[in-house]
Write an enzyme that holds these catalytic residues in place. Sequence first.
Site, PDB file in Angstrom:
ATOM      1  N   LYS A 254       8.053  -5.191 -17.940  1.00 20.65           N
ATOM      2  CA  LYS A 254       7.769  -5.601 -16.551  1.00 20.65           C
ATOM      3  C   LYS A 254       8.123  -7.077 -16.345  1.00 20.65           C
ATOM      4  O   LYS A 254       8.756  -7.442 -15.341  1.00 20.65           O
ATOM      5  CB  LYS A 254       6.284  -5.374 -16.246  1.00 20.65           C
ATOM      6  CG  LYS A 254       5.786  -6.012 -14.961  1.00 20.65           C
ATOM      7  CD  LYS A 254       4.264  -5.918 -14.867  1.00 20.65           C
ATOM      8  CE  LYS A 254       3.718  -6.709 -13.698  1.00 20.65           C
ATOM      9  NZ  LYS A 254       4.090  -6.141 -12.402  1.00 20.65           N
TER      10      LYS A 254
ATOM     11  N   GLY B 249      -4.538  -2.427   4.732  1.00 20.49           N
ATOM     12  CA  GLY B 249      -5.715  -2.954   4.035  1.00 20.49           C
ATOM     13  C   GLY B 249      -5.485  -4.261   3.317  1.00 20.49           C
ATOM     14  O   GLY B 249      -6.141  -5.254   3.588  1.00 20.49           O
TER      15      GLY B 249
ATOM     16  N   GLU C   7      -8.593  -7.947   1.038  1.00 20.57           N
ATOM     17  CA  GLU C   7      -8.827  -7.464  -0.328  1.00 20.57           C
ATOM     18  C   GLU C   7      -8.411  -8.454  -1.411  1.00 20.57           C
ATOM     19  O   GLU C   7      -7.966  -8.063  -2.499  1.00 20.57           O
ATOM     20  CB  GLU C   7      -8.127  -6.107  -0.539  1.00 20.57           C
ATOM     21  CG  GLU C   7      -8.546  -5.063   0.466  1.00 20.57           C
ATOM     22  CD  GLU C   7      -7.814  -3.730   0.281  1.00 20.57           C
ATOM     23  OE1 GLU C   7      -7.320  -3.464  -0.832  1.00 20.57           O
ATOM     24  OE2 GLU C   7      -7.761  -2.962   1.256  1.00 20.57           O
TER      25      GLU C   7
ATOM     26  N   ASP D 236      -9.430   5.422   1.790  1.00 20.56           N
ATOM     27  CA  ASP D 236      -8.038   5.771   1.504  1.00 20.56           C
ATOM     28  C   ASP D 236      -7.931   6.913   0.500  1.00 20.56           C
ATOM     29  O   ASP D 236      -8.602   6.912  -0.537  1.00 20.56           O
ATOM     30  CB  ASP D 236      -7.292   4.558   0.952  1.00 20.56           C
ATOM     31  CG  ASP D 236      -7.009   3.524   2.024  1.00 20.56           C
ATOM     32  OD1 ASP D 236      -7.093   3.874   3.205  1.00 20.56           O
ATOM     33  OD2 ASP D 236      -6.707   2.365   1.671  1.00 20.56           O
TER      34      ASP D 236
ATOM     35  N   GLU E 150      -0.512  14.242  -4.433  1.00 22.75           N
ATOM     36  CA  GLU E 150       0.013  14.246  -5.793  1.00 22.75           C
ATOM     37  C   GLU E 150      -0.844  15.077  -6.742  1.00 22.75           C
ATOM     38  O   GLU E 150      -0.380  15.498  -7.796  1.00 22.75           O
ATOM     39  CB  GLU E 150       0.130  12.832  -6.336  1.00 22.75           C
ATOM     40  CG  GLU E 150      -1.187  12.236  -6.788  1.00 22.75           C
ATOM     41  CD  GLU E 150      -1.045  10.806  -7.256  1.00 22.75           C
ATOM     42  OE1 GLU E 150      -1.595  10.488  -8.306  1.00 22.75           O
ATOM     43  OE2 GLU E 150      -0.392  10.023  -6.566  1.00 22.75           O
TER      44      GLU E 150
ATOM     45  N   HIS F  79      -5.882   6.848   4.632  1.00 22.78           N
ATOM     46  CA  HIS F  79      -4.452   6.539   4.470  1.00 22.78           C
ATOM     47  C   HIS F  79      -3.881   7.360   3.330  1.00 22.78           C
ATOM     48  O   HIS F  79      -4.526   7.567   2.301  1.00 22.78           O
ATOM     49  CB  HIS F  79      -4.256   5.053   4.168  1.00 22.78           C
ATOM     50  CG  HIS F  79      -2.845   4.716   3.762  1.00 22.78           C
ATOM     51  ND1 HIS F  79      -1.794   4.782   4.641  1.00 22.78           N
ATOM     52  CD2 HIS F  79      -2.318   4.338   2.576  1.00 22.78           C
ATOM     53  CE1 HIS F  79      -0.680   4.451   4.015  1.00 22.78           C
ATOM     54  NE2 HIS F  79      -0.974   4.187   2.759  1.00 22.78           N
TER      55      HIS F  79
ATOM     56  N   HIS G 148       7.551  -1.516   0.437  1.00 23.01           N
ATOM     57  CA  HIS G 148       7.956  -1.592  -0.959  1.00 23.01           C
ATOM     58  C   HIS G 148       9.289  -2.308  -1.138  1.00 23.01           C
ATOM     59  O   HIS G 148       9.709  -2.572  -2.263  1.00 23.01           O
ATOM     60  CB  HIS G 148       8.026  -0.189  -1.563  1.00 23.01           C
ATOM     61  CG  HIS G 148       6.685   0.478  -1.634  1.00 23.01           C
ATOM     62  ND1 HIS G 148       6.156   1.183  -0.566  1.00 23.01           N
ATOM     63  CD2 HIS G 148       5.762   0.523  -2.616  1.00 23.01           C
ATOM     64  CE1 HIS G 148       4.965   1.642  -0.910  1.00 23.01           C
ATOM     65  NE2 HIS G 148       4.703   1.261  -2.146  1.00 23.01           N
TER      66      HIS G 148
END
Length: 765
Positions: free
Chosen positions: A21, A438, A490, A605, A611, A647, A700
């Site tokens: 990463k 959010g 948040e 949410d 999924e 959401h 994204h």
Amino acid sequence: MSKVKSSNLGYPRIGEKREWKKALEQFWAGKLDKESFLKEMEEIRLTTLQKQKEKGIDIIPVGDFSLYDHVLDTAVMFGLVPNRFEYSGGNVSLETYFDIARGTKGAVASEMTKWFNTNYHYIVPELDTVVPSLVENRPLQFYREAKQKLNIDGKPVILGPVTFVKLSKGFRESNFTSVVNQFVPLYSEILQELENEGVEWVQMDEPILATTITKEELNLVVDVYQKLNEAAPKLKVILQTYFDSIDDYETVISLPVKGIGLDFVHDQGQNLAALKKFGFPKDKVLAAGVIDGRNIWRADLNEKSSLLAEIEEVVSRARLIVQGSSSLLHVPVTVRSEETMNEVLKNALSFADEKLAEIVLLTKGVWDGKETIQEEIAVSSKAIQALNESSSRNNNQVRNAIHQLHTYRAERETPFKVRKQVQEEAYSLPLLPTTTIGSFPQTQEVRKQRLNWRKGELTDREYEEYIKAEIKKWIDIQEELGLDVFVHGEFERTDMVEYFGEKLAGFQFTKFGWVQSYGSRCVKPPLIYGDVSFQAPMTVEETVYAQSLTTKPVKGMLTGPITILNWSFVRDDIPRYDVANQIALALRKEVEILEENGIRMIQVDEPAIREGLPLKRKNWESYLNAAVYAFKLATSSVRNDTQIHTHMCYSNFKEIINAIEALDADVISIETSRSHGELINAFEDKTYDKGIGLGVYDIHSPRVPKLEEMTRNIDRALQVLDPKLFWINPDCGLKTRGMEESVAALEVMVKAAELAREKLLLKKG
């Protein structure tokens, strides 16, 4: 007689400390040049292969490593680059590869969605504008690398043609067979080159066979693998399935391949039953997935040895491969790094490295006899028993509440139409109200301050004051932008599941238990190891403070029970839905406390509902009923003037639209930007009569969308949705975005909403 072999289907890409990463993000930021980046990636890749060799795995996968996503890797191997990225043929450049995944200023990124029923996201291949061709043989490249640099005779891992096309977009279902057949010669060429290289084993992943497929699709599988076998008859191809059982067992085991890989963990016993009933071909090997590749609990070696003994009654040891149920991509790298964890819990865990050891140990038990691993069996049994007998798994108050669920109201007091009138009077919102999902950007400074606080370098009061300052800054920004419904941002939260898990009983968090979610985005799923219960208010202080700064409504933000469940590693000693309802009861208390403190909009949410769908359609109804019940158990005790939001993101919702409606949320927001409005088609056939926001831009991607793009998305949605019920919002939270781009994009969004209102008023006038 051939020795029974151990095998692995895939290994985590990210490195023990997320080295993968870090290298990716440094490269994207221009802090690491291309050559250095590729060198670091090679080092990570070779390290993981060497580790598997040292662990004693006989058949080691190669080609499962990726710089971003294995489905995208397959697409670019065939030159499948959407026209908007101006690809001119030949090998796809590294820059173009990342552009497809992340987008550019002038081109929208390809759609991203869930990999079957996991929390891994893949980039959806687009087949509508490009004729596929083999531009590079990636499996061959990775095979050669492992052979030359580590002397590993690896097993190339390839995403099979039927699954690859099934997961793609840009073609009609009626053309599915012809599209798949376009790829068969290309796959044949790959396999021929591997055969010529002297490759022994090849893993061809066809997880689509674990879903519900048609008779025509099954016939296509038979035809495809007949052709592939003719192209490379000497290759030992293992047709690999995972995540569930296969319905068409007799047909699948008869395919012209040298091996069949079956999941004996997530098959609900169906694969084992079919094996016993129909037997197994004597000219094939069975790759038996007996170690759970998706969860983190230590294997009961006695139970697994008994399972292998049952399998061995049908398949001789010489034709048996022992392996995980799926790739280990879905679990963290090693328990060894969790140095501070409670020993009882730590001893009951098994991450990727430990699972490799379990596979090797079970292989030894099959070959040399169960008695040779009795000591290890006893250790595993003792560790599992210690956790099961701990107080954390025996909370009588929680257990009694689950037994008395019928005493809790799981329906709102009145229907939505009645609530809507009450809420309109309470809030006086404009037509097409604007809001965000959010979270706001978690800048480097925010993360630094949180780290300093966790390390004790910042007092609790200093940290609270810092968080309050961030909240106030973004309340002011929302005022300036002209949003209609605010959020507090948040800033106190690391992850939308982790935050709540840290405050609820029954959860444990790891220090290095990272797994890949999408791209370089890694998450640390909590471990739900005990009975879940409410401890103290979790979100009230920050939300109430934010509300005190504005007259606009501020939403309380919670993560729903099914998302917490699906994004966690869940204990496997009690029914999964019991765990979901434990979480729901804890969230119910938080919802009630928020309401008592004057918060009248509460967003719970549930981005992970879709999924979690079982791969078999016959199991959908029971799952969706349980998911809807848990959500309503968490949200139904509020008054009519309290507006419940939820959401969801990155999924095909058309098939579950009835369940979405059954949630009975006052407002739901759903991603639609990357799918270019395709989700809207779901509402052309189904009238949705509650508040809804279809995300009007993709968060994204780092690009700031143009006004025309958002306007187009809004206009398209308003063709099928009631303007009085429509909300305007981004498609997801803004946590991973920068401040400047977030503000710029929201400015465009507010402007698009204003233009849409003007159009509606003109039309009405």
